[in-house]
Design an enzyme around this catalytic site. Structure first.
Site, PDB file in Angstrom:
ATOM      1  N   CYS A   1      -2.143   9.272   3.847  1.00  0.00           N
ATOM      2  CA  CYS A   1      -1.905   8.831   2.469  1.00  0.00           C
ATOM      3  C   CYS A   1      -3.067   9.240   1.573  1.00  0.00           C
ATOM      4  O   CYS A   1      -2.910   9.445   0.380  1.00  0.00           O
ATOM      5  CB  CYS A   1      -1.720   7.326   2.438  1.00  0.00           C
ATOM      6  SG  CYS A   1      -2.932   6.486   3.419  1.00  0.00           S
TER       7      CYS A   1
ATOM      8  N   GLU B   1       0.892  -1.178   0.000  1.00  0.00           N
ATOM      9  CA  GLU B   1       0.000   0.000   0.000  1.00  0.00           C
ATOM     10  C   GLU B   1       0.913   1.206   0.000  1.00  0.00           C
ATOM     11  O   GLU B   1       1.698   1.382   0.930  1.00  0.00           O
ATOM     12  CB  GLU B   1      -0.866   0.021   1.266  1.00  0.00           C
ATOM     13  CG  GLU B   1      -1.623  -1.263   1.554  1.00  0.00           C
ATOM     14  CD  GLU B   1      -2.771  -1.486   0.616  1.00  0.00           C
ATOM     15  OE1 GLU B   1      -3.173  -0.522  -0.074  1.00  0.00           O
ATOM     16  OE2 GLU B   1      -3.251  -2.626   0.532  1.00  0.00           O
TER      17      GLU B   1
HETATM   18  N1  LIG Z   1      -1.649   3.443   0.677  1.00  0.00           N
HETATM   19  C1  LIG Z   1      -1.747   3.448   1.979  1.00  0.00           C
HETATM   20  O1  LIG Z   1      -2.617   2.811   2.562  1.00  0.00           O
HETATM   21  C2  LIG Z   1      -0.775   4.251   2.796  1.00  0.00           C
HETATM   22  C3  LIG Z   1      -1.030   4.427   4.155  1.00  0.00           C
HETATM   23  C4  LIG Z   1      -0.124   5.161   4.932  1.00  0.00           C
HETATM   24  C5  LIG Z   1       0.994   5.700   4.355  1.00  0.00           C
HETATM   25  N2  LIG Z   1       1.218   5.527   3.025  1.00  0.00           N
HETATM   26  C6  LIG Z   1       2.389   6.135   2.412  1.00  0.00           C
HETATM   27  O2  LIG Z   1       3.519   5.984   3.270  1.00  0.00           O
HETATM   28  C7  LIG Z   1       4.428   7.057   3.093  1.00  0.00           C
HETATM   29  C8  LIG Z   1       4.787   7.663   4.430  1.00  0.00           C
HETATM   30  O3  LIG Z   1       5.312   6.696   5.282  1.00  0.00           O
HETATM   31  P1  LIG Z   1       6.874   6.499   5.538  1.00  0.00           P
HETATM   32  O4  LIG Z   1       7.568   7.803   5.432  1.00  0.00           O
HETATM   33  O5  LIG Z   1       7.013   5.733   6.804  1.00  0.00           O
HETATM   34  O6  LIG Z   1       7.269   5.571   4.287  1.00  0.00           O
HETATM   35  P2  LIG Z   1       8.654   4.858   3.980  1.00  0.00           P
HETATM   36  O7  LIG Z   1       8.480   4.138   2.691  1.00  0.00           O
HETATM   37  O8  LIG Z   1       9.796   5.776   4.109  1.00  0.00           O
HETATM   38  O9  LIG Z   1       8.828   3.792   5.176  1.00  0.00           O
HETATM   39  C9  LIG Z   1       7.874   2.789   5.431  1.00  0.00           C
HETATM   40  C10 LIG Z   1       8.544   1.614   6.123  1.00  0.00           C
HETATM   41  O10 LIG Z   1       9.476   0.999   5.227  1.00  0.00           O
HETATM   42  C11 LIG Z   1      10.748   0.867   5.856  1.00  0.00           C
HETATM   43  N3  LIG Z   1      11.768   0.911   4.800  1.00  0.00           N
HETATM   44  C12 LIG Z   1      12.456   1.991   4.342  1.00  0.00           C
HETATM   45  N4  LIG Z   1      13.272   1.622   3.336  1.00  0.00           N
HETATM   46  C13 LIG Z   1      13.090   0.288   3.148  1.00  0.00           C
HETATM   47  C14 LIG Z   1      13.607  -0.659   2.226  1.00  0.00           C
HETATM   48  N5  LIG Z   1      14.498  -0.313   1.298  1.00  0.00           N
HETATM   49  N6  LIG Z   1      13.179  -1.935   2.296  1.00  0.00           N
HETATM   50  C15 LIG Z   1      12.264  -2.309   3.228  1.00  0.00           C
HETATM   51  N7  LIG Z   1      11.710  -1.443   4.125  1.00  0.00           N
HETATM   52  C16 LIG Z   1      12.133  -0.166   4.089  1.00  0.00           C
HETATM   53  C17 LIG Z   1      10.784   2.022   6.825  1.00  0.00           C
HETATM   54  O11 LIG Z   1      11.776   1.820   7.806  1.00  0.00           O
HETATM   55  C18 LIG Z   1       9.359   2.004   7.354  1.00  0.00           C
HETATM   56  O12 LIG Z   1       9.194   1.014   8.339  1.00  0.00           O
HETATM   57  C19 LIG Z   1       3.708   8.030   2.168  1.00  0.00           C
HETATM   58  O13 LIG Z   1       4.191   7.847   0.863  1.00  0.00           O
HETATM   59  C20 LIG Z   1       2.246   7.604   2.276  1.00  0.00           C
HETATM   60  O14 LIG Z   1       1.469   7.964   1.164  1.00  0.00           O
HETATM   61  C21 LIG Z   1       0.364   4.816   2.243  1.00  0.00           C
END
Ligand SMILES: NC(=O)c1ccc[n+]([C@@H]2O[C@H](COP(=O)([O-])OP(=O)(O)OC[C@H]3O[C@@H](n4cnc5c(N)ncnc54)[C@H](O)[C@@H]3O)[C@@H](O)[C@H]2O)c1
Length: 522
Positions: A320, A286
């Site tokens: 999001c 997501e």
């Molecule tokens: N579509 C949805 O339902 C939904 C819901 C909430 C947030 N979001 C999205 O999430 C983002 C904000 O959240 P964020 O800043 O925590 O996102 P992010 O992608 O930076 O991090 C999300 C998670 O992934 C981990 N991560 C980072 N790099 C990684 C890698 N290379 N491999 C595996 N895991 C890794 C992070 O440590 C964290 O736990 C926004 O883009 C928002 O739109 C989407």
């Protein structure tokens, strides 16, 4: 479990009542009095605390909210070994037994809802109504997926012919790695973890580095409710812990919520099948978006302005689903900009604990800088029609702003900013607006304000997004009512809180038996 009442959403707090509001202040005082939360790497019965990760209050960064240990490769190995063994016993239990455990976790959250919300207020600068809503959504996921898993266990009806018995059943896939973001710090990890556990998998949770405290509370709720130690592990850490989980052949399913960039990297990595891995990984991703709202010439601006303000600026635009780009019919564009501008100027920016604010701090310094960078770009290449008049110093506050007159290829119109910056764009008509939405690689949420039912039908038909909201705000999806998830580069198309979601966590098995026995072997 057969007697569980039908699913209903958990009611939110009645914050209009003075006694309820007074309790919040008491709970926050108690929370602050307890000092920083110690968050362990929690694998099996072992808890190792540390301070490699320090989470702070975005509104007052000198306030430490939690100190967490960071998982090492050895912790990842231990958690996956435990899960590889632990999923067998947990997965063999009847779904109703697992559901009873998850419902006890829901009861735990209900009982501690104010303390959990207070932690969200501090760790993620979630204003009280949002923090309370997040805890309610977490409870909803536990209740909804528990019931769903029991229904799934019954299998599905197949056509039967004489002399043949066909059965379809769903089995847990094995080990689920959950990788979660910080913006719904209890509900989102809870949803993914609950789906994995309800369907009989073991789960290893890697929460966002910004919100380890909230994840710890969730895991406590589940462990205290009776989830076995080897069926659920907590691995706080930065992105590299997620990378290690995604690569590991012991993982069967990856449930990720976060940015599109990271999600796409996970999809690519998880597609590999090293020799020691005898399965394909399944990825539920997501991801982010650039959510557009179309405003037609006949829209009622009295309705549009508050709905847009709510969609774009609540929780500082860090949902999001938040509105980021308005495509407004040229006939009403100037009027809408003027009215929206007036609303943006008077937005109250302040500490999340205050009930009289509209916009809290953004999550961290880099987010504050990112919003400022895009605002600068909007000022250089277009115009900031309005900014909030008063923004406090001290925390990671970003100035709410309304950007207009941008060039069509402006990054402000096309990239996810994830902050309180809303862009309004003039369009010729609704068809032009739909063409522009269709040109976006994202497809998460969208909105439409229009009074003509034919226009509504037209936009519904052309809209590529996972969740389209008509004549209302575009945030606030409810479990069971608005199953949520994006299309295109915004997600793998699964719908959290909806009927098909659990199918991602199981594998289907069909057995066909010839029942025309020719005597019995005894
Ligand atoms: N579509 C949805 O339902 C939904 C819901 C909430 C947030 N979001 C999205 O999430 C983002 C904000 O959240 P964020 O800043 O925590 O996102 P992010 O992608 O930076 O991090 C999300 C998670 O992934 C981990 N991560 C980072 N790099 C990684 C890698 N290379 N491999 C595996 N895991 C890794 C992070 O440590 C964290 O736990 C926004 O883009 C928002 O739109 C989407």
């Amino acid at each position: 479990m057969t007697t569980a009442p039908p699913f209903a959403n958990e009611p939110v707090l009645e914050l209009r009542r003075a006694p309820v509001r007074a309790r919040l202040a008491d709970v926050l005082r108690d929370h602050d009095g307890r000092g920083p939360l110690a968050v362990p790497v929690w694998v099996g019965a072992d808890q190792r605390t540390g301070d490699a990760l320090v989470s702070t209050d975005p509104g007052a960064p000198e306030r430490v909210v939690a100190r967490a240990a960071a998982a090492t490769q050895a912790d990842v190995d231990a958690a996956l070994d435990a899960a590889a063994a632990g999923h067998r016993d947990w997965g063999r239990r009847p779904a109703a037994e697992r559901a009873a455990v998850l419902m006890r976790a829901a009861a735990w959250l209900r009982e501690h809802r104010l303390e959990v919300a207070a932690l969200e207020v501090r760790e993620c600068a979630k204003p009280w109504p949002e923090a309370d809503g997040d805890v309610c959504e977490a409870i909803d996921f536990l209740e909804y997926y528990s019931r769903g898993a029991v229904a799934l266990e019954a299998g599905a009806d197949l056509l039967q012919l004489p002399g043949e018995r066909n059965t379809l059943s769903y089995r847990p896939r094995g080990v689920v790695a959950v990788i979660s973001p910080w913006n719904f710090p209890v509900a989102i990890p809870c949803g993914m973890v609950a789906a994995g556990l309800a369907t009989g998998n073991a789960v290893v949770l890697k929460p966002a580095e910004q919100a380890p405290g909230c994840a710890y509370v969730l895991v406590r709720a589940l462990r205290e409710a009776g989830v076995p130690a080897d069926a659920l592990a907590l691995l706080p850490g930065e992105g590299e812990v997620g990378v290690a989980l995604v690569r590991d052949p012991r993982v069967h399913t990856i449930a990720f919520t976060g940015s599109s960039q990271v999600g796409q990297e996970i999809v690519r990595t998880a597609a590999e099948t090293p020799p020691e891995q005898a399965h394909l990984k399944r990825v539920i991703a997501e991801m982010g978006g650039k959510n557009c709202v179309i405003v037609d010439a006949d829209a009622d601006l009295d309705e549009v302005v508050p709905a847009l303000v709510q969609s774009a600026f609540l929780y500082a635009g860090q949902k999001c689903s938040a509105a980021a780009r308005v495509l407004c019919h040229e006939a009403v564009h100037d009027g809408l900009v003027e009215r929206l501008g007036g609303a943006v100027e008077v937005l109250a920016v302040g500490q999340a604990e205050r009930l009289d604010i509209d916009v809290p701090a953004v999550i961290e310094r880099s987010a504050q800088e990112r919003v400022a960078r895009y605002a600068g770009e909007a000022e250089r290449t277009g115009r900031l029609a309005a900014t909030a008049r008063s923004v406090p110093d001290g925390g990671w506050f970003a100035t709410p702003a309304l950007a207009v007159d941008l060039p069509p290829d402006s990054p402000v119109l096309h990239e996810e900013i994830f902050g309180p910056l809303l862009a309004v764009q003039r369009v010729r008509d609704v068809e032009d607006a739909c063409d522009q939405v269709d040109a976006s690689p994202f497809g998460l949420t969208g909105g439409l304000f229009a009074r003509n039912p034919d226009t509504v039908d037209y936009v519904v038909d052309r809209s590529p997004v996972g969740n389209l909201y008509v004549n209302r705000a575009i945030t606030g999806a409810m479990v069971g009512r608005q199953p949520f998830g994006g299309n295109r580069l915004s997600g793998t198309g699964t719908k959290a809180g909806g009927p098909g979601y659990l199918l991602q966590f199981v594998e289907a098995r069909v057995v066909t038996e010839n029942t025309m026995r020719h005597g019995l072997v005894v």
